[in-house]
Design a protein around this motif. Structure first.
Motif, short mmCIF file in Angstrom:
data_model
loop_
_atom_site.label_atom_id
_atom_site.label_comp_id
_atom_site.label_asym_id
_atom_site.label_seq_id
_atom_site.Cartn_x
_atom_site.Cartn_y
_atom_site.Cartn_z
N SER A 306 0.82 -1.22 0.00
CA SER A 306 0.00 0.00 0.00
C SER A 306 0.86 1.26 0.00
CB SER A 306 -0.91 0.00 1.24
OG SER A 306 -0.14 -0.03 2.43
N THR A 307 2.17 1.12 0.12
CA THR A 307 3.07 2.27 0.10
C THR A 307 3.44 2.62 -1.33
OG1 THR A 307 3.99 1.65 2.24
CG2 THR A 307 5.27 3.18 0.91
N THR A 308 3.08 3.81 -1.75
CA THR A 308 3.40 4.27 -3.11
C THR A 308 4.45 5.35 -3.02
OG1 THR A 308 1.59 5.87 -3.03
CG2 THR A 308 1.10 3.69 -3.97
N GLY A 309 5.36 5.37 -3.94
CA GLY A 309 6.43 6.36 -3.93
C GLY A 309 7.69 5.73 -4.46
N THR A 310 8.80 6.05 -3.82
CA THR A 310 10.09 5.55 -4.26
C THR A 310 10.30 4.12 -3.77
OG1 THR A 310 10.99 7.78 -4.17
CG2 THR A 310 12.57 5.95 -4.22
N VAL A 311 10.74 3.24 -4.68
CA VAL A 311 11.09 1.87 -4.33
C VAL A 311 12.54 1.65 -4.73
CG1 VAL A 311 10.61 -0.57 -4.69
CG2 VAL A 311 8.73 1.09 -4.70
N ILE A 312 13.35 1.22 -3.77
CA ILE A 312 14.77 0.95 -4.04
C ILE A 312 14.99 -0.55 -3.86
CG2 ILE A 312 17.14 1.44 -3.36
CD1 ILE A 312 16.20 4.13 -2.33
N PRO A 313 15.08 -1.31 -4.96
CA PRO A 313 15.30 -2.76 -4.86
C PRO A 313 16.78 -3.10 -4.83
CG PRO A 313 14.81 -2.18 -7.12
CD PRO A 313 14.83 -0.88 -6.35
N VAL A 314 17.11 -4.15 -4.08
CA VAL A 314 18.48 -4.65 -4.03
C VAL A 314 18.42 -6.17 -4.14
CG1 VAL A 314 20.62 -4.77 -2.71
CG2 VAL A 314 19.15 -2.77 -2.50
N PRO A 315 19.06 -6.76 -5.14
CA PRO A 315 19.04 -8.22 -5.26
C PRO A 315 19.86 -8.87 -4.15
CG PRO A 315 20.49 -7.28 -6.91
CD PRO A 315 19.80 -6.12 -6.24
N LEU A 316 19.36 -10.00 -3.68
CA LEU A 316 20.08 -10.80 -2.68
C LEU A 316 20.74 -11.95 -3.42
CD1 LEU A 316 17.36 -10.93 0.14
CD2 LEU A 316 19.25 -9.31 -0.10
N LYS A 317 22.04 -11.94 -3.50
CA LYS A 317 22.77 -12.97 -4.23
C LYS A 317 23.81 -13.60 -3.33
CE LYS A 317 22.25 -11.09 -8.90
NZ LYS A 317 22.96 -10.71 -10.15
N GLY A 318 23.98 -14.92 -3.52
CA GLY A 318 24.94 -15.66 -2.73
C GLY A 318 26.35 -15.48 -3.25
N TYR A 319 27.29 -16.13 -2.54
CA TYR A 319 28.69 -16.01 -2.94
C TYR A 319 28.93 -16.60 -4.32
CZ TYR A 319 28.83 -20.92 -1.57
OH TYR A 319 28.60 -22.26 -1.47
N ASP A 320 28.07 -17.54 -4.75
CA ASP A 320 28.22 -18.12 -6.08
C ASP A 320 27.34 -17.42 -7.10
OD1 ASP A 320 25.85 -18.88 -4.98
OD2 ASP A 320 26.06 -21.02 -5.40
N ASP A 321 26.89 -16.23 -6.77
CA ASP A 321 26.06 -15.41 -7.64
C ASP A 321 24.68 -16.00 -7.88
OD1 ASP A 321 26.05 -12.92 -8.87
OD2 ASP A 321 26.26 -13.80 -10.87
N SER A 322 24.27 -16.94 -7.04
CA SER A 322 22.93 -17.51 -7.16
C SER A 322 21.92 -16.58 -6.51
CB SER A 322 22.87 -18.89 -6.50
OG SER A 322 23.21 -18.78 -5.12
N ALA A 323 20.75 -16.45 -7.14
CA ALA A 323 19.71 -15.54 -6.64
C ALA A 323 19.02 -16.14 -5.43
CB ALA A 323 18.71 -15.25 -7.75
N VAL A 324 18.96 -15.36 -4.38
CA VAL A 324 18.27 -15.78 -3.15
C VAL A 324 16.93 -15.06 -3.03
CG1 VAL A 324 18.39 -15.81 -0.63
CG2 VAL A 324 20.43 -16.30 -2.00
N GLY A 325 16.88 -13.80 -3.44
CA GLY A 325 15.65 -13.03 -3.34
C GLY A 325 15.92 -11.56 -3.62
N THR A 326 15.01 -10.72 -3.10
CA THR A 326 15.13 -9.28 -3.32
C THR A 326 14.76 -8.54 -2.04
OG1 THR A 326 14.51 -9.58 -5.63
CG2 THR A 326 14.40 -7.35 -4.75
N LEU A 327 15.54 -7.49 -1.73
CA LEU A 327 15.24 -6.57 -0.63
C LEU A 327 14.75 -5.27 -1.25
CD1 LEU A 327 15.41 -5.55 2.35
CD2 LEU A 327 17.79 -4.92 1.82
N ARG A 328 13.61 -4.77 -0.76
CA ARG A 328 13.07 -3.52 -1.29
C ARG A 328 12.83 -2.53 -0.16
NH1 ARG A 328 10.05 -7.58 -3.86
NH2 ARG A 328 10.56 -7.82 -6.08
N LEU A 329 13.34 -1.30 -0.36
CA LEU A 329 13.04 -0.19 0.55
C LEU A 329 11.97 0.67 -0.11
CD1 LEU A 329 16.66 0.91 1.58
CD2 LEU A 329 15.21 -0.85 2.62
#
Length: 837
Positions: A306-329
């Motif tokens: 429900s929060t509209t405005g600026t979204v700053i996404p950051v990918p969560l990647k492991g040491y082997d560059d495998s995708a774990v998920g995403t962090l969003r502010l």
């Protein structure tokens, strides 16, 4: 949840902003009224322009601090305002403050609500400072530096207090923080800032009073102080940011994934002053969203924020560059992170990624450990508790039984389940076991525990019974749950079971309770009952048995084992057809001991062959004695299953027959169906040798198994013995009568003699005879007796007829009307050369 928090914030913020704006409007009105006519001289106009410019410039010199999506600034307004009220009327300063900040806000394109608040707040600061200065120094300006410092200091202090009192509650409410925490935050820096700005204000006033040309030195000085102060503010902010980052990464160092995600959301909201934080995991699709105070969403259905405005996404990647998920502010308004915040965000994302992977790995290890622990305590096929779980639970409950009532154990064994496997296959057998487990699980109560001990053996641990007798009622209900046939690929399979009940002993623990239940279960099997309760009198495995085991060798050597004989009688004529040998132990200290007390001990000892020879010798000696007296009766001797596993057993039996000069057909060896069936493949060869030698074989307890017909195709028997349980129930149970009738018809079809055990009354004798059963044994005719007493009874006879023990059912030559398809068995022993059992 998020929308509700915003509404609550607005409800608290709007009245406060309104109060500030109304107060400022009143101050503006009073200032206008206090100015009867506008300034018209060049000096006054120049002063007004100087006020407007100086306040506007001071508002533009800022030390920015971002809180959520709003950037707040520490400005030099209070310095310009205090200098203004010292050189110009208060009403002019109030109005000039409003104009100056309106121009500054327009230049910086500040939001309307923020513009209104800043203008209102600073107009109140100007009014408070001017009023204070006027009140403490009516004759202003004073002569000299000394009289000026005190009033200016007081006016500056009042201006600072009004600024704090008005601004901090609004900032705290807007950022959803406690007002008290906002007041105490960075109080030392704020105090230093006020002191610096006060010094600049005093120096400026001194220069104006001494030599206005020195004012050119004020801007560089103020700028230097501002830069130094701003640098210190930023250094403090960065240091605290790194401390919070370290604290946050420490907080993420846990092994529970839920805690990791919830902590990450709350800590990131504080660390980056975000309105909302969201963590989405790629593998599971789980999303956790919330603020610094609460988690607003945790699920997998991707519900939008429900929060509209600026979204700053950051990918969560492991040491082997495998995708774990995403962090969003998420921020309600436009936000740009500083370089330091961007670096902090990347560091936080890396720590979060590591924490998620560690927690996921731990969860997987924990899940595997739980599966292994469950597998170690549960049966893989049925899902029931296993023996280990039963023993652990029982031991735990036995320690609490003084306060929680009686504990009892029911041991259940499916009768002849091996024949189900042999006939239908192990897969079908497993399906039967699963259905039995489901029925037992559905029939137990409360905390009662159902376990599978292995094979076709189950156990039920009864907990907190009000009385020992209740165990029997519950056991009946459980076995009744197995009564209905099981549907299996279109077939209906009847499940029969035997149960043994034991109440927890005062000593011995769970192991002893399980042993006693096992003893009771085999008592039920031996007596043909469905359920038996443990009694010490029939326990063949108590401490007394251990003592008996030590006496066995002496008993064999000194001929303490004796044999008694129970006659087998023609049910129609009362004529004795054979006798069954029953072993007894005449112990010198314990008296006569029944086989129930010592047979198992003998079987487990190395003296079984010697014991079997002793019993066989006495039995054959009795046959020889009777034969010499004119009564050529066969003798039936029970055979231990362990003897059938000995390849030397047939030779030993034939040697005994030769020693007593008796033909092999005068000996009948009785095999117990419930014991012999489990070793069919092993005993085939031994039984074949015995039959080929002419020895007669009888199948004891016939009809109590699943596959009696398949047994007859494997074991070359001559006789069938009907279990005493069917005889006892035949007068009240049509099912028992049907079993007897079918057994008699089967014996007739296969040319086998059928003998009924446990004949206790004349009605039973007559009913059996009318069903076509030829022979029987039981207390109606005679109890077990010695060979000499049986010989005397044979010589005396019944009603003057030697060789009989009961009167005939009908006079000789009488016409007997029988039901269709039924006929009595043979009437004379010479017609039954292969008899007894």
């Amino acid at each position: 949840m998020r929308q509700r928090n915003d509404n609550e914030t607005d409800q608290r913020l709007v009245p406060l902003l309104g109060l500030v704006a109304v107060s400022a409007a009143i101050a503006a009105v009073l200032s206008v009224l206090a100015t009867p006519q506008p300034p018209d001289s060049p000096g006054e106009l120049g002063l007004l322009v100087a006020l407007v410019v100086s306040i506007a410039v001071s508002a533009s010199v800022r030390a920015p601090i971002r809180i959520r999506s709003t950037t707040h600034a520490i400005t030099w307004n209070d310095t310009a305002i205090v200098i203004g009220v010292a050189v110009a009327p208060t009403s002019w300063v109030v109005l000039c403050t409003g104009v100056s900040l309106a121009i500054s806000s327009r230049i910086h394109r500040s939001p309307l609500n923020k513009t209104v608040f800043n203008i209102s707040k600073n107009m109140l600061v100007a009014a408070a400072a001017g009023t204070t200065l006027t009140a403490v120094a009516p004759a202003w300006p004073p002569d000299g530096l000394g009289p000026m410092i005190g009033p200016v200091a007081l006016a500056f202090t009042v201006a600072a207090l009004v600024d704090e009192i008005v601004a901090i509650p609004v900032i705290a409410i807007a950022s959803r923080q406690k007002v008290r925490r906002q007041f105490t935050a960075h109080w030392d820096l704020r105090l230093v800032g006020y002191l610096v700005r006060f010094v600049v204000a005093v120096l400026t006033l001194m220069l104006v009073q001494h030599d206005p040309r020195l004012l050119v030195a004020v801007p560089p000085l103020a700028l230097s102080l501002h830069l130094a102060y701003s640098t210190r503010v930023r250094a403090r902010a960065e240091r605290e940011a790194w401390q919070r980052l370290a604290h946050t990464t420490d907080a993420l160092n846990v092994v529970d994934l839920d805690t990791v995600l919830h902590t990450a959301v709350a800590e990131a909201a504080n660390l980056f002053s975000a309105d909302e934080v969201e963590v989405e995991l790629q593998e599971t699709g789980r999303t956790v969203r919330g603020t610094s105070e609460t988690i607003t969403y945790d699920g997998t259905d991707r519900r939008p924020s429900s929060t509209t405005g600026t979204v700053i996404p950051v990918p969560l990647k492991g040491y082997d560059d495998s995708a774990v998920g995403t962090l969003r502010l998420r921020f309600d308004g436009p936000v740009r992170l500083s370089e330091r915040e961007q670096y902090t965000l990347r560091t936080f994302a890396s720590a979060l990624c590591t924490a998620v992977r560690n927690a996921s790995a731990y969860a997987e290890l924990n899940r595997a450990a739980e599966e292994h622990a469950h597998a170690a305590r549960h049966d893989a096929l049925t899902g029931l508790a296993n023996r280990r779980h039963l023993l652990d639970r029982g031991t735990e409950q036995l320690g609490q039984r003084r306060t929680e009532g009686v504990i009892a154990l029911l041991l259940i064994d499916l009768n002849h389940f091996k024949e189900v496997n042999d006939t239908l296959g192990h897969t079908a057998g497993d399906r039967v076991l699963v259905q039995v487990a489901e029925r037992l699980r559905g029939a137990v109560r409360g905390e009662d525990l159902v376990a599978r001990l292995g094979g076709d053996e189950f156990a039920v641990l009864f907990h907190a019974l009000p009385a020992p007798a209740v165990a029997a009622h519950r056991a009946e209900a459980l076995l009744n749950a197995l009564h209905e046939p099981i549907e299996l690929d279109g077939m209906r399979i009847n499940v029969e079971a035997s149960g043994g009940i034991a109440v927890a002993p005062s000593s011995g623990g769970m192991t002893e309770l399980l042993r006693r239940a096992d003893v009771a279960m085999y008592q039920a099997k031996r007596t043909g009952r469905r359920i038996a309760t443990y009694t010490a009198a029939r326990d063949t495995a108590d401490l007394g048995r251990l003592a008996l085991g030590g006496d066995l060798r002496r008993a064999v050597a000194e001929h303490e084992f004796t044999v008694t004989f129970q006659p087998i009688v023609d049910l129609g004529t009362g004529e004795v057809l054979a006798a069954e040998a029953l072993a007894r132990w005449k112990h010198p200290a314990r008296g006569t001991i029944d086989p129930f007390r010592f047979l198992e001990t003998v079987e487990r000892s190395g003296l079984l062959p010697a014991f079997a020879e002793a019993v066989l010798d006495q039995s054959l000696l009795a046959v020889r004695t009777w034969r010499e007296a004119g009564f050529d009766l066969p003798v039936a001797v029970n055979v231990s299953p362990r003897s059938l596993l000995d390849a030397r057993f047939p030779g030993s039996v034939l040697a005994r027959l030769r020693a007593h000069d008796l033909p092999p057909h005068r000996l009948v060896l009785e095999l117990t169906e419930t014991l012999a069936l489990s070793q069919l493949e092993v005993v085939d060869q031994v039984l074949g040798q015995l039959r080929d030698a002419g020895i007669r074989l009888a199948l004891d307890d016939f009809g109590t198994g699943y596959s009696s017909l398949s047994v007859l195709s494997r074991i070359p028997v001559h006789e069938l013995k009907i279990d005493r349980g069917f005889v006892a129930a035949m007068e009240t149970s049509t099912e028992a009568a049907a079993v007897i009738r079918s057994t008699v018809d089967l014996g007739r079809s296969l040319d086998l003699m059928v003998v009924a055990e446990g004949v206790e009354s004349e009605p039973q004798r007559r009913a059996l005879w009318e069903l076509g059963c030829a022979a029987g044994q039981g207390h109606l005719f005679a109890r077990p007796m010695s060979a000499s007493r049986l010989l005397s009874a044979l010589q005396q006879g019944a009603e003057g007829r030697p060789g009989t023990l009961a009167p005939a059912l009908h006079d000789a030559g009488a016409v007997v009307r029988l039901s269709p398809g039924r006929r009595p068995g043979p009437r004379r022993a010479e017609r039954l050369p292969h008899l007894p059992a």
